[in-house]
Structure formats: structure tokens, C-alpha cells
Scaffold this motif. Structure first.
Motif, PDB file in Angstrom:
ATOM      1  N   THR A  27      30.285  35.804  41.832  1.00 23.00           N
ATOM      2  CA  THR A  27      30.516  34.581  41.073  1.00 23.00           C
ATOM      3  C   THR A  27      30.534  34.924  39.598  1.00 23.00           C
ATOM      4  OG1 THR A  27      29.197  33.478  42.745  1.00 23.00           O
ATOM      5  CG2 THR A  27      29.728  32.209  40.779  1.00 23.00           C
ATOM      6  N   ARG A  28      31.527  34.437  38.891  1.00 22.16           N
ATOM      7  CA  ARG A  28      31.558  34.654  37.449  1.00 22.16           C
ATOM      8  C   ARG A  28      31.722  33.297  36.809  1.00 22.16           C
ATOM      9  NH1 ARG A  28      34.967  40.144  36.834  1.00 22.16           N
ATOM     10  NH2 ARG A  28      33.170  40.603  35.537  1.00 22.16           N
ATOM     11  N   ALA A  29      30.940  33.071  35.768  1.00 23.59           N
ATOM     12  CA  ALA A  29      31.012  31.776  35.106  1.00 23.59           C
ATOM     13  C   ALA A  29      31.040  31.989  33.612  1.00 23.59           C
ATOM     14  CB  ALA A  29      29.803  30.929  35.492  1.00 23.59           C
ATOM     15  N   SER A  30      31.853  31.186  32.963  1.00 22.89           N
ATOM     16  CA  SER A  30      31.802  31.197  31.499  1.00 22.89           C
ATOM     17  C   SER A  30      32.273  29.851  30.985  1.00 22.89           C
ATOM     18  CB  SER A  30      32.654  32.336  30.930  1.00 22.89           C
ATOM     19  OG  SER A  30      33.993  32.161  31.314  1.00 22.89           O
ATOM     20  N   GLU A  31      31.505  29.300  30.100  1.00 24.76           N
ATOM     21  CA  GLU A  31      31.836  28.062  29.400  1.00 24.76           C
ATOM     22  C   GLU A  31      32.298  26.961  30.344  1.00 24.76           C
ATOM     23  OE1 GLU A  31      34.534  29.190  26.311  1.00 24.76           O
ATOM     24  OE2 GLU A  31      33.182  30.821  25.738  1.00 24.76           O
ATOM     25  N   SER A  34      34.045  28.281  36.440  1.00 25.43           N
ATOM     26  CA  SER A  34      33.469  29.307  37.298  1.00 25.43           C
ATOM     27  C   SER A  34      34.508  29.826  38.284  1.00 25.43           C
ATOM     28  CB  SER A  34      32.231  28.775  38.020  1.00 25.43           C
ATOM     29  OG  SER A  34      32.618  27.977  39.112  1.00 25.43           O
ATOM     30  N   PHE A  35      34.342  31.088  38.587  1.00 28.38           N
ATOM     31  CA  PHE A  35      35.260  31.746  39.503  1.00 28.38           C
ATOM     32  C   PHE A  35      34.424  32.412  40.577  1.00 28.38           C
ATOM     33  CE2 PHE A  35      37.124  35.761  40.878  1.00 28.38           C
ATOM     34  CZ  PHE A  35      38.311  35.310  41.428  1.00 28.38           C
ATOM     35  N   ARG A  36      34.903  32.288  41.805  1.00 24.19           N
ATOM     36  CA  ARG A  36      34.152  32.896  42.887  1.00 24.19           C
ATOM     37  C   ARG A  36      35.092  33.713  43.767  1.00 24.19           C
ATOM     38  NH1 ARG A  36      29.927  30.771  47.067  1.00 24.19           N
ATOM     39  NH2 ARG A  36      31.563  29.415  47.874  1.00 24.19           N
ATOM     40  N   GLU A  55      48.489  36.492  42.027  1.00 21.41           N
ATOM     41  CA  GLU A  55      48.789  36.083  40.655  1.00 21.41           C
ATOM     42  C   GLU A  55      47.672  36.546  39.720  1.00 21.41           C
ATOM     43  OE1 GLU A  55      47.676  31.840  40.035  1.00 21.41           O
ATOM     44  OE2 GLU A  55      47.689  31.858  42.235  1.00 21.41           O
ATOM     45  N   SER A  56      47.964  36.467  38.444  1.00 24.86           N
ATOM     46  CA  SER A  56      46.980  36.872  37.444  1.00 24.86           C
ATOM     47  C   SER A  56      45.759  35.957  37.511  1.00 24.86           C
ATOM     48  CB  SER A  56      47.622  36.788  36.065  1.00 24.86           C
ATOM     49  OG  SER A  56      46.679  37.130  35.100  1.00 24.86           O
ATOM     50  N   GLY A  57      44.580  36.556  37.466  1.00 24.81           N
ATOM     51  CA  GLY A  57      43.345  35.771  37.460  1.00 24.81           C
ATOM     52  C   GLY A  57      42.829  35.417  38.829  1.00 24.81           C
ATOM     53  N   CYS A  58      43.459  35.916  39.882  1.00 28.89           N
ATOM     54  CA  CYS A  58      43.006  35.544  41.217  1.00 28.89           C
ATOM     55  C   CYS A  58      41.847  36.411  41.685  1.00 28.89           C
ATOM     56  CB  CYS A  58      44.159  35.575  42.215  1.00 28.89           C
ATOM     57  SG  CYS A  58      44.642  37.246  42.672  1.00 28.89           S
ATOM     58  N   GLY A  59      41.506  37.458  40.950  1.00 30.53           N
ATOM     59  CA  GLY A  59      40.300  38.219  41.295  1.00 30.53           C
ATOM     60  C   GLY A  59      40.556  39.624  41.803  1.00 30.53           C
ATOM     61  N   LYS A  60      41.736  40.146  41.524  1.00 29.09           N
ATOM     62  CA  LYS A  60      42.043  41.499  42.005  1.00 29.09           C
ATOM     63  C   LYS A  60      41.126  42.535  41.360  1.00 29.09           C
ATOM     64  CE  LYS A  60      46.321  41.257  40.541  1.00 29.09           C
ATOM     65  NZ  LYS A  60      46.339  39.868  39.979  1.00 29.09           N
ATOM     66  N   SER A  61      41.052  42.475  40.049  1.00 30.25           N
ATOM     67  CA  SER A  61      40.206  43.461  39.352  1.00 30.25           C
ATOM     68  C   SER A  61      38.752  43.312  39.790  1.00 30.25           C
ATOM     69  CB  SER A  61      40.311  43.277  37.843  1.00 30.25           C
ATOM     70  OG  SER A  61      41.630  43.503  37.428  1.00 30.25           O
ATOM     71  N   THR A  62      38.342  42.076  40.015  1.00 31.42           N
ATOM     72  CA  THR A  62      36.962  41.828  40.439  1.00 31.42           C
ATOM     73  C   THR A  62      36.667  42.558  41.749  1.00 31.42           C
ATOM     74  OG1 THR A  62      37.106  39.676  39.387  1.00 31.42           O
ATOM     75  CG2 THR A  62      35.300  40.012  40.936  1.00 31.42           C
ATOM     76  N   LEU A  63      37.568  42.421  42.691  1.00 32.47           N
ATOM     77  CA  LEU A  63      37.343  43.079  43.980  1.00 32.47           C
ATOM     78  C   LEU A  63      37.379  44.597  43.845  1.00 32.47           C
ATOM     79  CD1 LEU A  63      36.931  42.912  47.025  1.00 32.47           C
ATOM     80  CD2 LEU A  63      39.425  42.823  47.292  1.00 32.47           C
ATOM     81  N   MET A 114      43.041  52.768  35.878  1.00 30.32           N
ATOM     82  CA  MET A 114      42.891  51.435  35.289  1.00 30.32           C
ATOM     83  C   MET A 114      44.225  50.865  34.857  1.00 30.32           C
ATOM     84  SD  MET A 114      39.314  51.245  33.445  1.00 30.32           S
ATOM     85  CE  MET A 114      39.976  51.325  31.834  1.00 30.32           C
ATOM     86  N   GLN A 115      44.196  49.521  34.637  1.00 32.48           N
ATOM     87  CA  GLN A 115      45.383  48.785  34.221  1.00 32.48           C
ATOM     88  C   GLN A 115      45.975  49.396  32.942  1.00 32.48           C
ATOM     89  OE1 GLN A 115      44.259  44.815  34.829  1.00 32.48           O
ATOM     90  NE2 GLN A 115      46.193  43.914  34.230  1.00 32.48           N
ATOM     91  N   THR A 116      45.111  49.610  31.960  1.00 30.14           N
ATOM     92  CA  THR A 116      45.522  50.312  30.734  1.00 30.14           C
ATOM     93  C   THR A 116      44.348  51.159  30.281  1.00 30.14           C
ATOM     94  OG1 THR A 116      44.729  48.469  29.452  1.00 30.14           O
ATOM     95  CG2 THR A 116      47.106  48.594  29.803  1.00 30.14           C
ATOM     96  N   ASP A 188      44.254  49.819  39.728  1.00 26.34           N
ATOM     97  CA  ASP A 188      44.337  48.411  39.338  1.00 26.34           C
ATOM     98  C   ASP A 188      45.589  48.195  38.504  1.00 26.34           C
ATOM     99  OD1 ASP A 188      43.915  45.823  38.679  1.00 26.34           O
ATOM    100  OD2 ASP A 188      42.056  46.154  37.543  1.00 26.34           O
ATOM    101  N   GLU A 189      46.648  47.691  39.155  1.00 28.30           N
ATOM    102  CA  GLU A 189      47.933  47.488  38.494  1.00 28.30           C
ATOM    103  C   GLU A 189      48.285  48.675  37.606  1.00 28.30           C
ATOM    104  OE1 GLU A 189      48.875  43.492  37.449  1.00 28.30           O
ATOM    105  OE2 GLU A 189      46.793  42.900  37.691  1.00 28.30           O
ATOM    106  N   PRO A 190      48.450  49.849  38.184  1.00 28.93           N
ATOM    107  CA  PRO A 190      48.646  51.056  37.374  1.00 28.93           C
ATOM    108  C   PRO A 190      49.939  51.017  36.580  1.00 28.93           C
ATOM    109  CG  PRO A 190      49.048  51.516  39.694  1.00 28.93           C
ATOM    110  CD  PRO A 190      48.501  50.124  39.629  1.00 28.93           C
TER     111      PRO A 190
ATOM    112  N   SER B 396      31.753  47.961  34.492  1.00 24.37           N
ATOM    113  CA  SER B 396      33.001  47.198  34.506  1.00 24.37           C
ATOM    114  C   SER B 396      33.113  46.301  33.276  1.00 24.37           C
ATOM    115  CB  SER B 396      33.111  46.374  35.781  1.00 24.37           C
ATOM    116  OG  SER B 396      32.581  45.101  35.601  1.00 24.37           O
ATOM    117  N   GLU B 397      31.960  45.819  32.775  1.00 21.74           N
ATOM    118  CA  GLU B 397      31.975  45.011  31.547  1.00 21.74           C
ATOM    119  C   GLU B 397      32.615  45.795  30.407  1.00 21.74           C
ATOM    120  OE1 GLU B 397      30.329  41.786  30.675  1.00 21.74           O
ATOM    121  OE2 GLU B 397      30.808  41.644  32.805  1.00 21.74           O
ATOM    122  N   GLY B 398      32.100  47.014  30.212  1.00 21.85           N
ATOM    123  CA  GLY B 398      32.599  47.837  29.120  1.00 21.85           C
ATOM    124  C   GLY B 398      34.065  48.199  29.306  1.00 21.85           C
TER     125      GLY B 398
END
Ligand SMILES: Nc1ncnc2c1ncn2[C@@H]1O[C@H](COP(=O)(O)OP(=O)(O)OP(=O)(O)O)[C@@H](O)[C@H]1O
Ligand SMILES: [Mg+2]
Lengths: 254, 402
Positions: A27-31, A34-36, A55-63, A114-116, A188-190, B396-398
Motif C-alpha cells: 500500500t502506498r499513500a500520499s496526500e 492511496s494506491f494498493r 498503463e502508467s501508474g498501475c504498479g509495475k515498478s512497485t511489483l 532500470m527505466q532510466t 523495468d521498461e528498459p 527503491s526509494e532512492g
């Protein structure tokens, strides 16, 4: 429980999963938003080629970060990682803050593209690729040169990353992820930051290289079309959003 | 394990020199605060130090002279000599008796010299100068030796007159020069002689007999001295001794006021210096800490990459640590260079006002080491705190930092 274990033991080693996840949640939350990310069940067997498309923001990097042991799950039932015939309880390692154990698994068994970025600006292309080998104390045996040749980087071995194009940098990152012969490579999206034509070429080269080396690979991408041609298994997932848009949940399984 | 640690040191070093422009800035920033602080301390240490040295080295500052004349017996003088705070004491005879006319073969003039009682340990006769012993040896002051054109080992002729039983009587006394006192110790014409010779001169003038020199006269009575030459053990004992004499009714003259002035100046300068130094030190630690902290923050992403590749957290902390040690050592070295240049300039500028070997701006080797220790301490602390903070965040944060 007992029955399940007996069943697993009966399976041939090749079929035992590298990753075994059950009810893993981040779970990630900010302001106020929240995303789960929820993974009810995920098994990845050795040699599999997995694609994570969304799509962007769906949680690929998170996984992917969780699978690379650099992001701690908020809660999990089972998170096991199998390497060299040994099973490692990742959930327990996180709970006990065994950062160094996780680091040891990363350096021995994982490659991450990594992505970049992700390259060290003060090391030459050769040293950047060699980093994953040197940390394991591997001898110089021409692997780096061979990889560089394959990736079309042999002219750039002495350059610093700052003197390379974005596509070349991504190829260096691929080189480093493969140099120490890991069991798994996570990407991750190389190719997200290069033009579509180059992206296709780099991705094809990457897939060919992991295929040759018989490496398990997990790739995130938002373009399914050219991934499909490469014969990857796509992880099923769907994203739900609450009506006010303040909450999003992605469920991944496979 | 060790391999990874060594690799982190190597990577930190390469990064440090790869980013040399930024490293130079850090080093300059450090030296810009530390260098002036060292100059400041060098000035304080040099000025006060040379004043105190001057006091300590100049025996005149330790002298305690009785004003006028009194009657002291030998036992009283001997008791004084036994005191811990007294370095040297000899009795003086009446000052009109303590003169001698001296001539040498080489000089046409006859000098009338003041005779000063002396003995082993006389602060006016530095080590290496001969000590006058017995009735035949003397030490001349530099100016007297020059006027008589004699040096150590030469013979001179002393003579004195008395009016005895109605007639003028002159005796001659052949003497050997066993030493010449440096001009710095005693600028006037004088002759240093043993207490026994001083007593003999007085006895002769009083009409008493001096059998040892075959001078005839009446037998001497109990001897009293009119004064003494006394030197305190150190400048810090002067005030105490002075007080003691005044209490027993003996008026004395000392340089206690001078000494007190310098001591007060030392205290004042020290207080001012420490005020400045503390403010400087606080500023120095803050600026060093802040810049190192900022540097680690800037490095978060690179440090996360190292963790992603699989370096252990404990080794990662060494990365900023090594870099701040480089900054500390190089910054200190530059500060030392700045200090040396400034000190050289200041000392050169003020050289005409100074005696040889005196320095206005001066530091001892241990001061350099203290500066290095402080710098290393502050930078290790800052880098360690920042490094631990960087190591605590999830890799991962960094990595995803923009
Ligand atoms: N550090 C964080 N703190 C809070 N929320 C975060 C954080 N990182 C990511 N998120 C949120 O988690 C969600 C998933 O992010 P993630 O980076 O996994 O997406 P992604 O699928 O990789 O997207 P992209 O294709 O753009 O890389 C996003 O909605 C994002 O806003
Ligand atoms: Mg992403």
C-alpha cells in the motif's frame, strides 16, 4: 499444509517456482491518495519469460521492486524465493530487517535494468558492466568484452556514461544485469526512454541474450505489441479505481 | 566481506576525483574556515607566548631588591636560600665598600668597577660562563671586559685604598678573569666576585685584617650585611615573596606589576580568543556538517544503485565517510598551507620590531594535530549520520528519486 509440501517435494526441481507469492500487498499513500497493489497468488518457474503490461501508474515498478527485494511489502502471507536448490523466506527477511541477506540474494541471483539511469557516472562503461562481477569477486574472463560486442558497445568501453546516448546507456545497463550470469533478470521498461524503432531492436536483442543464457526474465512494458512477438507470458492484472479517484487497486496474478 | 568494503573505498575514491570540481569546493570551504582560525590561534599563542617567554627568560623580572640598607646576618640569608620559591640569594656588603679599581696591561685606563657578589647558580651568569670562586677569580661584565680589552683566562690588577691609622694605604690584588657575563644579563661595567672577596674588600676598608690576603688590621667583629641579591624561582613566585618581605617590614622592589600586566593580558587575550574560537568552531562544524550532509543527500541515488547491485548496507556507509575523510584531510592540509603563508607574512612584516627567534604568529606541532583531530571528528560525525540516514531508506526509494 502437509499435503501441499509433499506435493511440492514430488515436483521435479525444474518445475519448482523461483518466486512463490501469496497474498502479498503493498500500500502506498500520499496526500490523501492511496494506491494498493495486491498479489493473491504468483508463481514464476525457472526459464519463464514474463511480461507485465499496463498503463502508467498501475504498479509495475512497485511489483518489480518487490520481486527485486528493494521494496518491502506492506503485508504478505508467503514470499519465497528459490535459488540453487535452496528456498529463501523473503517475508521473514524483511520482517527481521535482514537487509544484508537480501543484498546477498540480489548480488548473487538478480540482474536489474532500470527505466532510466542506474549507471554510476564515475565508472567507465567497462567498469559499470563489470561492477556486478567484481562485487562477487569474479575473474576477468572476457565476459565483459563479449557482452559489449554483442550489445554493440565495444567502441565505447572506455567512455563514461555521460558520453553515451540514452539507448547506449540502456544497453550498458543490460550488460551489467547479465554480466554476472544471474538466474533472473528484471527489467523495468528498459526501452521506455528511447525511440520506438531503437526500443524494438534493443528489446529483441535483450530477449535473444536472455534466451541464449537460459535466464528467467520479468519485463515491464506499456507496449504489448512488440512484446507479443517475443513470446512472453503476460501476467493478468486489472486496476480498479474508487469513484472519487482517491483510491486505486491493482490485482496481479499468474 | 573485505572485498566489498575495499570496493566501496575504491568507488568512493573514484567518485571523489571524478567530481573534482565539487570536491575542490568542499575542500576550499573547509580551509576557508579552518585556515583563519589557525592564524588567529597562532597570533594569540605567539604574542602571549613570546611575552611570557621574555618574562621567564629575563632574570631581571625575577629579581627582588631590598630598598635602602638594613642589617642581615648570615643565618637569615641562609634560611632564605633554603626556601623553595627562592632560586638564588647572596648577601651584599655596603655599596661604598663594594668597588674596586681595575687595570689591565692592555688598556691605558683604570676602571672603577662595581663589585657584585655572585655564586654558583647566579641567574646573571648563564650556564657556560665561569663562576668566580675564592679571592682570586672574577667575572667581568661585557662592557668592562671590552674597556679593559681582556678575555677569559687573562690576568688583571685590582687595587683599593683605605685611610688607616691616619695614613693612606693602597693594596694590589692580582685577579684572573674566569668569565665574561653577556651584555644582555648586565649592561653596565661591573665585576662579579665571590661573597668572600666582597667581605675581604669591606674588611680592608673598615680597617680590619684579612689574613688570607695578608692585609693587616684590627680583628673583625660579628658580620652584618646591608642587603642581598635575590631571585625568585619563577615569575609566578615574585608576588608571594614580595608580600612576605613587606610583611616582615623589609621594603623591596620587584617587577611584579609587569608580570601581573602580562598575566592579565594573557587571560584577556585567551578569553577573547576562546570566544572567537568557539563561535568559529561552531560555524566550522555547522558548515562542514551541512555540506557533507548535503553531499550524501545528493548521492542518495548513486548509493541506492550500489545497494541494488548488492552492496551491504554497512559497507555503503563507508562511501560518504571516505569522501568526507578526503575532504577533511585535504581541507586541513590547505588550511595549514594558508596558515603557514599568513604566519610567514605576519612574522616577516613585524620582524624589525622583534628580537631574533621571536615570532608573533606561532603554532606547535600538537596544535596542527588538534586541528586535524577536530576536523576529522566533525566530518566523520556528519558523514556517519548522513550515511546512516541514506542507508536506512529502502533502496527503491532512492532509486526512483527524481
Ligand atoms: N514513493 C511513493 N509514495 C507514494 N505513492 C507512490 C510512490 N511511488 C509510487 N507511488 C504510486 O504508486 C502507483 C504505482 O506506481 P508505479 O511506479 O509502480 O507505477 P508504474 O506502473 O511503474 O508506472 P510507469 O509505467 O509510469 O512507470 C502510482 O499511482 C504512484 O502514484
Ligand atoms: Mg514504473
Amino acid at each position: 499444509m502437509v499435503k501441499e509440501q509433499a506435493q511440492q517435494a514430488a515436483q521435479s526441481p525444474a518445475e519448482r517456482p523461483i518466486y512463490h507469492l501469496k497474498d502479498v500487498v503493498k500500500t502506498r499513500a500520499s496526500e490523501g491518495y492511496s494506491f494498493r497493489l495486491r498479489v493473491p497468488s504468483l508463481r514464476i518457474t525457472p526459464g519463464e519469460k514474463i511480461a507485465l503490461i499496463g498503463e502508467s501508474g498501475c504498479g509495475k515498478s512497485t511489483l518489480l521492486d518487490m520481486l527485486a527485494f528493494v521494496l518491502q511489502p506492506s503485508s504478505c502471507d508467503t514470499f519465497e524465493f528459490e535459488a540453487e536448490g535452496r528456498s529463501h523466506d523473503i517475508a521473514k527477511a524483511w520482517k527481521r530487517r535482514r537487509q544484508n541477506r537480501l543484498a546477498a540474494l540480489r548480488r548473487r541471483h538478480l540482474g536489474y535494468v532500470m527505466q532510466t539511469g542506474g549507471l554510476l557516472p564515475y565508472l567507465s562503461v567497462r567498469d559499470n558492466i563489470n561492477l556486478s562481477r567484481r562485487i562477487l569477486g569474479m575473474k576477468e574472463d572476457g565476459t565483459v568484452e563479449a557482452l559489449a560486442k554483442e550489445l554493440g558497445l565495444h567502441r565505447h568501453l572506455h567512455k563514461l556514461p555521460g558520453e553515451l546516448s540514452t539507448g547506449e546507456r540502456q544497453r550498458v545497463a543490460i550488460g551489467r544485469a547479465l554480466a554476472h550470469r544471474p538466474a533472473i533478470v528484471i527489467a523495468d521498461e528498459p526501452t521506455a526512454s528511447v525511440d520506438p524503432f531503437a526500443a524494438e531492436k534493443i528489446m529483441a536483442l535483450f530477449m535473444q541474450m536472455v534466451e541464449e543464457r537460459n535466464i528467467t526474465v520479468i519485463v515491464a512494458s506499456h507496449a504489448w505489441r512488440h512484446i507479443k512477438q517475443l513470446g512472453l507470458r503476460r501476467l493478468a492484472h486489472h486496476t480498479r479505481r474508487s469513484k472519487d479517484g482517491r483510491m486505486a487497486e491493482t490485482v496481479v496474478s499468474g | 566481506m573485505l572485498r566489498q568494503w575495499r570496493q566501496v573505498l575504491g568507488l568512493a575514491t573514484r567518485d571523489y576525483f571524478h567530481e573534482w570540481q565539487i570536491s575542490v569546493c568542499f575542500v576550499l570551504a573547509l580551509a576557508a574556515v579552518l585556515g583563519p582560525m589557525m592564524v588567529l590561534f597562532g597570533l594569540k599563542f605567539g604574542i602571549v607566548g613570546s611575552m611570557i617567554d621574555e618574562l621567564r627568560e629575563d632574570p631581571a623580572k625575577r629579581e627582588i631588591r631590598p630598598v635602602g640598607s638594613d642589617r642581615y646576618d648570615r643565618a637569615w640569608i641562609d634560611a632564605l636560600a633554603k626556601r623553595d620559591d627562592v632560586a638564588f640569594v647572596v648577601p651584599r656588603v655596603r655599596s661604598i665598600a663594594a668597588t674596586l679599581e681595575v687595570s689591565s696591561d692592555r688598556a691605558p685606563r683604570i676602571l672603577s668597577l662595581e663589585v657584585i657578589p655572585s655564586a654558583e647558580g647566579d641567574p646573571l651568569l648563564p650556564p657556560g660562563t665561569g663562576i668566580p670562586r675564592g679571592l682570586r677569580e672574577v667575572v667581568l661584565s661585557a662592557s668592562a671586559a671590552r674597556k679593559l680589552q681582556v678575555s677569559v683566562g687573562d690576568g688583571i690588577d685590582g687595587s683599593l685604598v683605605r685611610r688607616f691609622q691616619g695614613r693612606k694605604e693602597r693594596v694590589h690584588l692580582p685577579l684572573t678573569v674566569v668569565g665574561v657575563a653577556p651584555a644582555r644579563a648586565f649592561p653596565r661595567d661591573a665585576l662579579f666576585a665571590s661573597v668572600a672577596l666582597n667581605e675581604a674588600l669591606e674588611d680592608f676598608r673598615d680597617g680590619h685584617a684579612v689574613p688570607a690576603l695578608e692585609w693587616s688590621g684590627t680583628p673583625p667583629g660579628k658580620r652584618y650585611y646591608t642587603g642581598f641579591r635575590l631571585y625568585a624561582r619563577s615569575i609566578y613566585d615574585v608576588a608571594g615573596l614580595e608580600e612576605g618581605f613587606e610583611r616582615s617590614g623589609i621594603e623591596v622592589r620587584t617587577q611584579a606589576a609587569d608580570i601581573e600586566t602580562v598575566q592579565r593580558m594573557d587571560r584577556t587575550l585567551s578569553a577573547i580568543y576562546w570566544a572567537i574560537a568557539l563561535i568559529g568552531l561552531a560555524g566550522f562544524s555547522l558548515s562542514l556538517g551541512a555540506s557533507l550532509w548535503a553531499n550524501v543527500d545528493r548521492k542518495r541515488r548513486d548509493l541506492s544503485v550500489l545497494r541494488l547491485v548488492g552492496f551491504r548496507t554497512g559497507d555503503i556507509v563507508w562511501f560518504p565517510l571516505v569522501q568526507s575523510l578526503y575532504t577533511a584531510v585535504l581541507g586541513w592540509a590547505l588550511a595549514v598551507a594558508i596558515y603557514r603563508a599568513a604566519a610567514w607574512g605576519i612574522n616577516l612584516m613585524l620582524a624589525p620590531q622583534l628580537e631574533a627567534a621571536q615570532q608573533v604568529c606561532r603554532l606547535l606541532p600538537q596544535h596542527y594535530l588538534v586541528a586535524l583531530g577536530l576536523t576529522l571528528g566533525a566530518s566523520v560525525l556528519a558523514a556517519l549520520l548522513a550515511g546512516l540516514r541514506a542507508a536506512r531508506v529502502e533502496p527503491s526509494e532512492g532509486l526512483r528519486e527524481v
